[in-house]
Design a protein around this motif. Structure first.
Motif, mmCIF file in Angstrom:
data_model
loop_
_atom_site.group_PDB
_atom_site.id
_atom_site.type_symbol
_atom_site.label_atom_id
_atom_site.label_comp_id
_atom_site.label_asym_id
_atom_site.label_seq_id
_atom_site.Cartn_x
_atom_site.Cartn_y
_atom_site.Cartn_z
ATOM 1 N N ASN A 24 0.839 -1.203 0.000
ATOM 2 C CA ASN A 24 0.000 0.000 0.000
ATOM 3 C C ASN A 24 0.872 1.252 0.000
ATOM 4 N N THR A 25 0.359 2.312 -0.583
ATOM 5 C CA THR A 25 0.919 3.647 -0.405
ATOM 6 C C THR A 25 -0.106 4.456 0.372
ATOM 7 N N ILE A 26 0.278 4.873 1.585
ATOM 8 C CA ILE A 26 -0.659 5.532 2.498
ATOM 9 C C ILE A 26 -0.086 6.917 2.810
ATOM 10 N N THR A 27 -0.846 7.950 2.505
ATOM 11 C CA THR A 27 -0.332 9.317 2.576
ATOM 12 C C THR A 27 -1.307 10.221 3.312
ATOM 13 N N THR A 47 4.482 1.825 1.745
ATOM 14 C CA THR A 47 5.099 3.142 1.833
ATOM 15 C C THR A 47 4.139 4.088 2.543
ATOM 16 N N LEU A 48 4.622 4.708 3.622
ATOM 17 C CA LEU A 48 3.803 5.627 4.415
ATOM 18 C C LEU A 48 4.513 6.974 4.442
ATOM 19 N N TYR A 73 8.065 -6.224 7.139
ATOM 20 C CA TYR A 73 9.148 -6.470 6.182
ATOM 21 C C TYR A 73 9.060 -5.465 5.039
ATOM 22 N N ASN A 74 10.189 -4.824 4.757
ATOM 23 C CA ASN A 74 10.337 -3.966 3.582
ATOM 24 C C ASN A 74 9.270 -2.864 3.540
ATOM 25 N N ASN A 75 9.278 -2.033 4.583
ATOM 26 C CA ASN A 75 8.377 -0.877 4.634
ATOM 27 C C ASN A 75 9.200 0.410 4.685
ATOM 28 N N ASN A 98 9.102 -8.906 15.196
ATOM 29 C CA ASN A 98 10.243 -8.947 14.288
ATOM 30 C C ASN A 98 10.015 -7.995 13.123
ATOM 31 N N MET A 99 11.017 -7.143 12.883
ATOM 32 C CA MET A 99 10.938 -6.162 11.805
ATOM 33 C C MET A 99 12.238 -6.208 11.006
ATOM 34 N N SER A 100 12.146 -6.196 9.686
ATOM 35 C CA SER A 100 13.354 -6.222 8.867
ATOM 36 C C SER A 100 13.176 -5.407 7.598
ATOM 37 N N TYR A 101 14.297 -4.862 7.123
ATOM 38 C CA TYR A 101 14.330 -4.028 5.925
ATOM 39 C C TYR A 101 13.315 -2.883 6.022
ATOM 40 N N ILE A 102 13.445 -2.114 7.101
ATOM 41 C CA ILE A 102 12.580 -0.965 7.354
ATOM 42 C C ILE A 102 13.400 0.306 7.175
ATOM 43 N N ASN A 103 12.868 1.262 6.449
ATOM 44 C CA ASN A 103 13.520 2.553 6.253
ATOM 45 C C ASN A 103 12.651 3.636 6.880
#
Length: 218
Positions: A24-27, A47-48, A73-75, A98-103
């Motif tokens: 999702n793209t949440i804006t 993507t937020l 994962y990957n957010n 557990n969280m991974s590949y978060i920017n």
């Protein structure tokens, strides 16, 4: 989905088989962009973001108490701006997440951990350019709750750590590395034996270098 008053996605109760929040793209929402109280929520590939001069959100992703088994994962969370008390790009109020590949970047704060909860793992992630704190760690767990960071890039001067009463909590930081072996002419050395030991002399790993003179990451 964009430009809303209130929540972007709200899972207010537990769903037996869990919930998948994917791609999702949440804006621009005024409350939490994603908020879950359900067990086994999967939050992947989202993507937020907030646009400049738009809504001031609370949290990007809010994991409530009761949302056991939740994974991320990957957010990407960008410009999650303050409205309320210590909002974070990601806020966790539940054990064993557990969280991974978060920017997480350009937000008021990055990762916020609060409450009497157990171990939280963040892996291969980046927290950058937070206006307040990259990490707010308020684990107050009598059993010694831990925030574990594996290969996470963050600003160490932007870490808030609080322990309540006689409780205890820990932040553990781990980084992978590999070794490159060359000779005096800076040529790669293949099949060199590289041994890794801790400060007490205990062997942790032993490898042979590859054709590029490199070991595998440890």
């Amino acid at each position: 989905m964009s430009n809303g008053i209130g929540y972007g996605i709200l899972i207010a109760g537990s769903v037996t088989n869990g919930v998948d929040i994917l791609t999702n793209t949440i804006t621009n929402f005024s409350s939490n962009f994603v908020d879950t109280k359900s067990q086994n929520t999967t939050i992947n590939h989202n993507t937020l973001t907030n646009s400049p001069s738009s809504f001031a959100s609370k949290h990007g992703i809010n994991i409530q108490s009761g949302a056991s088994g939740t994974s991320l994962y990957n957010n990407t969370l960008f410009r999650i701006i303050a409205s309320g008390t210590s909002p974070g790009a990601i806020a966790v109020f539940q054990s064993s997440i557990n969280m991974s590949y978060i920017n997480m970047t350009d937000s008021y704060s990055g990762l916020e951990i609060r409450g009497s909860i157990g171990d939280i793992n963040l892996i291969n992630s980046t927290i950058s350019n937070s206006s307040y704190k990259d990490i707010i760690n308020n684990i107050d767990d009598a059993n010694g709750g831990r925030l574990r960071l594996y290969n996470v890039s963050f600003n160490k001067s932007k870490v808030s750590y609080t322990v309540a009463g006689d409780y205890q909590g820990f932040i553990e930081v781990y980084y992978q590395y590999n070794t490159k072996v060359t000779n005096q002419n800076l040529n790669n050395v293949q099949s060199a034996n590289v041994t890794l030991k801790d400060v007490y002399g205990t062997q942790l790993d032993s490898q042979l270098t590859d054709v590029n003179g490199l070991t595998n990451p440890v």
